[in-house]
Motif scaffolding. Sequence first.
Motif, PDB file in Angstrom:
ATOM      1  N   ALA A  83       0.832  -1.200   0.000  1.00  0.00           N
ATOM      2  CA  ALA A  83       0.000   0.000   0.000  1.00  0.00           C
ATOM      3  C   ALA A  83       0.867   1.250   0.000  1.00  0.00           C
ATOM      4  CB  ALA A  83      -0.912   0.003   1.214  1.00  0.00           C
ATOM      5  N   ILE A  84       0.489   2.210  -0.821  1.00  0.00           N
ATOM      6  CA  ILE A  84       1.179   3.495  -0.856  1.00  0.00           C
ATOM      7  C   ILE A  84       0.667   4.400   0.267  1.00  0.00           C
ATOM      8  CG2 ILE A  84      -0.432   4.667  -2.434  1.00  0.00           C
ATOM      9  CD1 ILE A  84       2.039   5.830  -3.865  1.00  0.00           C
ATOM     10  N   LEU A  85      -0.601   4.179   0.673  1.00  0.00           N
ATOM     11  CA  LEU A  85      -1.213   4.934   1.762  1.00  0.00           C
ATOM     12  C   LEU A  85      -2.010   3.991   2.646  1.00  0.00           C
ATOM     13  CD1 LEU A  85      -2.246   7.564   3.184  1.00  0.00           C
ATOM     14  CD2 LEU A  85      -4.071   7.627   1.470  1.00  0.00           C
ATOM     15  N   GLU A  86      -1.793   4.098   3.955  1.00  0.00           N
ATOM     16  CA  GLU A  86      -2.541   3.294   4.929  1.00  0.00           C
ATOM     17  C   GLU A  86      -3.115   4.228   5.994  1.00  0.00           C
ATOM     18  OE1 GLU A  86      -0.224  -0.663   5.809  1.00  0.00           O
ATOM     19  OE2 GLU A  86       1.229   0.922   5.355  1.00  0.00           O
ATOM     20  N   VAL A  87      -4.410   4.178   6.146  1.00  0.00           N
ATOM     21  CA  VAL A  87      -5.098   4.961   7.174  1.00  0.00           C
ATOM     22  C   VAL A  87      -5.721   3.978   8.155  1.00  0.00           C
ATOM     23  CG1 VAL A  87      -6.913   6.652   7.633  1.00  0.00           C
ATOM     24  CG2 VAL A  87      -5.573   6.811   5.521  1.00  0.00           C
ATOM     25  N   ASP A  88      -5.400   4.143   9.448  1.00  0.00           N
ATOM     26  CA  ASP A  88      -5.856   3.176  10.444  1.00  0.00           C
ATOM     27  C   ASP A  88      -6.505   3.891  11.628  1.00  0.00           C
ATOM     28  OD1 ASP A  88      -6.187   0.634  11.674  1.00  0.00           O
ATOM     29  OD2 ASP A  88      -4.335   0.920  12.805  1.00  0.00           O
ATOM     30  N   GLN A  89      -7.795   3.648  11.809  1.00  0.00           N
ATOM     31  CA  GLN A  89      -8.547   4.146  12.968  1.00  0.00           C
ATOM     32  C   GLN A  89      -8.445   5.667  13.121  1.00  0.00           C
ATOM     33  OE1 GLN A  89     -10.409   1.859  15.200  1.00  0.00           O
ATOM     34  NE2 GLN A  89     -10.064   0.739  13.288  1.00  0.00           N
ATOM     35  N   LEU A  90      -8.545   6.380  12.007  1.00  0.00           N
ATOM     36  CA  LEU A  90      -8.465   7.840  12.029  1.00  0.00           C
ATOM     37  C   LEU A  90      -9.720   8.434  12.660  1.00  0.00           C
ATOM     38  CD1 LEU A  90      -7.235  10.585  11.132  1.00  0.00           C
ATOM     39  CD2 LEU A  90      -8.345  10.219   8.906  1.00  0.00           C
ATOM     40  N   GLN A  91      -9.513   9.329  13.622  1.00  0.00           N
ATOM     41  CA  GLN A  91     -10.616  10.041  14.248  1.00  0.00           C
ATOM     42  C   GLN A  91     -10.304  11.532  14.262  1.00  0.00           C
ATOM     43  OE1 GLN A  91     -12.673   8.490  17.681  1.00  0.00           O
ATOM     44  NE2 GLN A  91     -11.472   6.595  17.625  1.00  0.00           N
ATOM     45  N   LYS A  92     -11.346  12.329  14.029  1.00  0.00           N
ATOM     46  CA  LYS A  92     -11.209  13.779  14.034  1.00  0.00           C
ATOM     47  C   LYS A  92     -12.538  14.389  14.436  1.00  0.00           C
ATOM     48  CE  LYS A  92     -10.054  18.055  12.989  1.00  0.00           C
ATOM     49  NZ  LYS A  92      -9.163  18.838  13.898  1.00  0.00           N
ATOM     50  N   THR A  93     -12.526  15.234  15.464  1.00  0.00           N
ATOM     51  CA  THR A  93     -13.744  15.909  15.908  1.00  0.00           C
ATOM     52  C   THR A  93     -13.520  17.425  15.904  1.00  0.00           C
ATOM     53  OG1 THR A  93     -13.044  15.699  18.228  1.00  0.00           O
ATOM     54  CG2 THR A  93     -14.507  13.977  17.351  1.00  0.00           C
ATOM     55  N   ASP A 105     -13.274   6.350  13.248  1.00  0.00           N
ATOM     56  CA  ASP A 105     -12.436   5.167  12.993  1.00  0.00           C
ATOM     57  C   ASP A 105     -12.294   4.869  11.501  1.00  0.00           C
ATOM     58  OD1 ASP A 105     -11.981   4.729  15.705  1.00  0.00           O
ATOM     59  OD2 ASP A 105     -13.857   3.618  15.923  1.00  0.00           O
ATOM     60  N   ILE A 106     -11.849   5.852  10.740  1.00  0.00           N
ATOM     61  CA  ILE A 106     -11.661   5.682   9.301  1.00  0.00           C
ATOM     62  C   ILE A 106     -10.422   4.836   9.036  1.00  0.00           C
ATOM     63  CG2 ILE A 106     -11.198   6.874   7.118  1.00  0.00           C
ATOM     64  CD1 ILE A 106     -13.998   7.394   8.203  1.00  0.00           C
ATOM     65  N   SER A 107     -10.613   3.732   8.326  1.00  0.00           N
ATOM     66  CA  SER A 107      -9.499   2.835   8.004  1.00  0.00           C
ATOM     67  C   SER A 107      -9.618   2.365   6.558  1.00  0.00           C
ATOM     68  CB  SER A 107      -9.492   1.603   8.922  1.00  0.00           C
ATOM     69  OG  SER A 107      -9.303   1.960  10.274  1.00  0.00           O
ATOM     70  N   PHE A 108      -8.535   2.514   5.807  1.00  0.00           N
ATOM     71  CA  PHE A 108      -8.472   1.978   4.447  1.00  0.00           C
ATOM     72  C   PHE A 108      -7.031   2.007   3.975  1.00  0.00           C
ATOM     73  CE2 PHE A 108      -9.303   6.556   3.940  1.00  0.00           C
ATOM     74  CZ  PHE A 108      -8.350   6.932   2.992  1.00  0.00           C
ATOM     75  N   ALA A 109      -6.774   1.300   2.887  1.00  0.00           N
ATOM     76  CA  ALA A 109      -5.437   1.270   2.294  1.00  0.00           C
ATOM     77  C   ALA A 109      -5.556   1.451   0.792  1.00  0.00           C
ATOM     78  CB  ALA A 109      -4.733  -0.046   2.621  1.00  0.00           C
ATOM     79  N   ILE A 110      -4.581   2.135   0.198  1.00  0.00           N
ATOM     80  CA  ILE A 110      -4.549   2.350  -1.242  1.00  0.00           C
ATOM     81  C   ILE A 110      -3.330   1.629  -1.811  1.00  0.00           C
ATOM     82  CG2 ILE A 110      -4.317   4.057  -3.088  1.00  0.00           C
ATOM     83  CD1 ILE A 110      -5.771   6.028  -1.375  1.00  0.00           C
ATOM     84  N   PRO A 111      -3.534   0.591  -2.625  1.00  0.00           N
ATOM     85  CA  PRO A 111      -2.401  -0.139  -3.204  1.00  0.00           C
ATOM     86  C   PRO A 111      -1.662   0.711  -4.238  1.00  0.00           C
ATOM     87  CG  PRO A 111      -4.446  -1.425  -3.326  1.00  0.00           C
ATOM     88  CD  PRO A 111      -4.825  -0.021  -2.994  1.00  0.00           C
ATOM     89  N   TYR A 112      -0.408   0.387  -4.460  1.00  0.00           N
ATOM     90  CA  TYR A 112       0.341   1.026  -5.543  1.00  0.00           C
ATOM     91  C   TYR A 112      -0.340   0.719  -6.884  1.00  0.00           C
ATOM     92  CZ  TYR A 112       4.392   2.376  -2.717  1.00  0.00           C
ATOM     93  OH  TYR A 112       5.223   2.978  -1.804  1.00  0.00           O
ATOM     94  N   GLY A 113      -0.355   1.700  -7.771  1.00  0.00           N
ATOM     95  CA  GLY A 113      -0.899   1.507  -9.110  1.00  0.00           C
ATOM     96  C   GLY A 113      -2.403   1.564  -9.189  1.00  0.00           C
ATOM     97  N   SER A 114      -3.057   2.063  -8.156  1.00  0.00           N
ATOM     98  CA  SER A 114      -4.525   2.061  -8.140  1.00  0.00           C
ATOM     99  C   SER A 114      -5.096   3.475  -8.119  1.00  0.00           C
ATOM    100  CB  SER A 114      -5.050   1.292  -6.919  1.00  0.00           C
ATOM    101  OG  SER A 114      -4.708   1.978  -5.729  1.00  0.00           O
ATOM    102  N   ILE A 115      -6.335   3.566  -8.593  1.00  0.00           N
ATOM    103  CA  ILE A 115      -7.128   4.791  -8.460  1.00  0.00           C
ATOM    104  C   ILE A 115      -8.310   4.453  -7.567  1.00  0.00           C
ATOM    105  CG2 ILE A 115      -8.493   6.548  -9.640  1.00  0.00           C
ATOM    106  CD1 ILE A 115      -6.841   6.088 -12.132  1.00  0.00           C
ATOM    107  N   VAL A 116      -8.395   5.123  -6.435  1.00  0.00           N
ATOM    108  CA  VAL A 116      -9.451   4.838  -5.460  1.00  0.00           C
ATOM    109  C   VAL A 116     -10.446   5.991  -5.465  1.00  0.00           C
ATOM    110  CG1 VAL A 116      -9.990   4.456  -3.029  1.00  0.00           C
ATOM    111  CG2 VAL A 116      -7.932   3.432  -4.029  1.00  0.00           C
TER     112      VAL A 116
END
Length: 285
Positions: free
Chosen positions: A3-13, A23-34
């Motif tokens: 993954a080029i970007l990994e977001v794990d349990q992101l919280q913002k208030t 709890d925003i969590s996702f990953a973006i693989p190399y070579g992908s458009i998300v």
Amino acid sequence: MAAILEVDQLQKTYADSNFGLKDISFAIPYGSIVGFIGENGAGKSTTMGSILGTLHKDSGTIRIFGKEMDAKDVHIKEDIGAVFDTVKLPGGLTVKKLERVFQQLYSNWNKETYSNLIQLFSLPKDKKISGFSRGMSMKLSVAVALSHEAKLLILDEATAGLDPGGREDMLKVLREFVKGQERSILLSSHITSDIEQIADRLIFIKSGEILLQETKEEILNHYGIVQCDPVEYQNIPSEIRLATRGNEVFFDVLVSDREKLPSSLQSKRFSIDDVTLLLMRGERV
């Protein structure tokens, strides 16, 4: 795939609002458009700002290129190209003069790439940016983001304000950007047909919470939308029901596996836009 970007349990208030990222969590693989899909106020821009460090997150981990994101790290920031709908370029400058500014800011500035994109997007080189339309300004912002050898693009409404021809040019450029499988794009847009054309993964967000993240191929080839009444609804296996929309007599149901539907029900033809409406305007099951 890494993954080029990994977001794990992101919280913002926010102190003055009930809205927050949950709890925003996702990953973006190399070579992908998300494709990042959600209505106004869903949390797309807040998530992107937290990733870039322009907003302070409350908690969670963000890793880019395998390293935890540090907004003060100049090298990481040079490898990220960001375009936000709300960011305004200096109106008193022309395209030519703007390049001189960014040549000083980015050590990897590519003059040839910038020139080619300005030509492709048919942008006037000697007209002040203050006279640009919204679509022209967005094209220029994308040209800048693509001209300093970035590896990750974070684009918020990059096709906004563009006519069909301009959108076609933009999508072509973005496809080319990820061809070598060494770069990736996180793209938000209210024009879901654009996302459907080029994205290979989709993230749906509502009220600061991710409702669904899946490959586009999986959604189009295996998910389904059926129209049914309450009796027919009860015959749909509960484990495949995702969202419903309609009234007490007749409604649509989004399911995760249309092969598991009862033989009396058939999925109708649908688009990513149909899935989006059900998730955003319907009720989660």
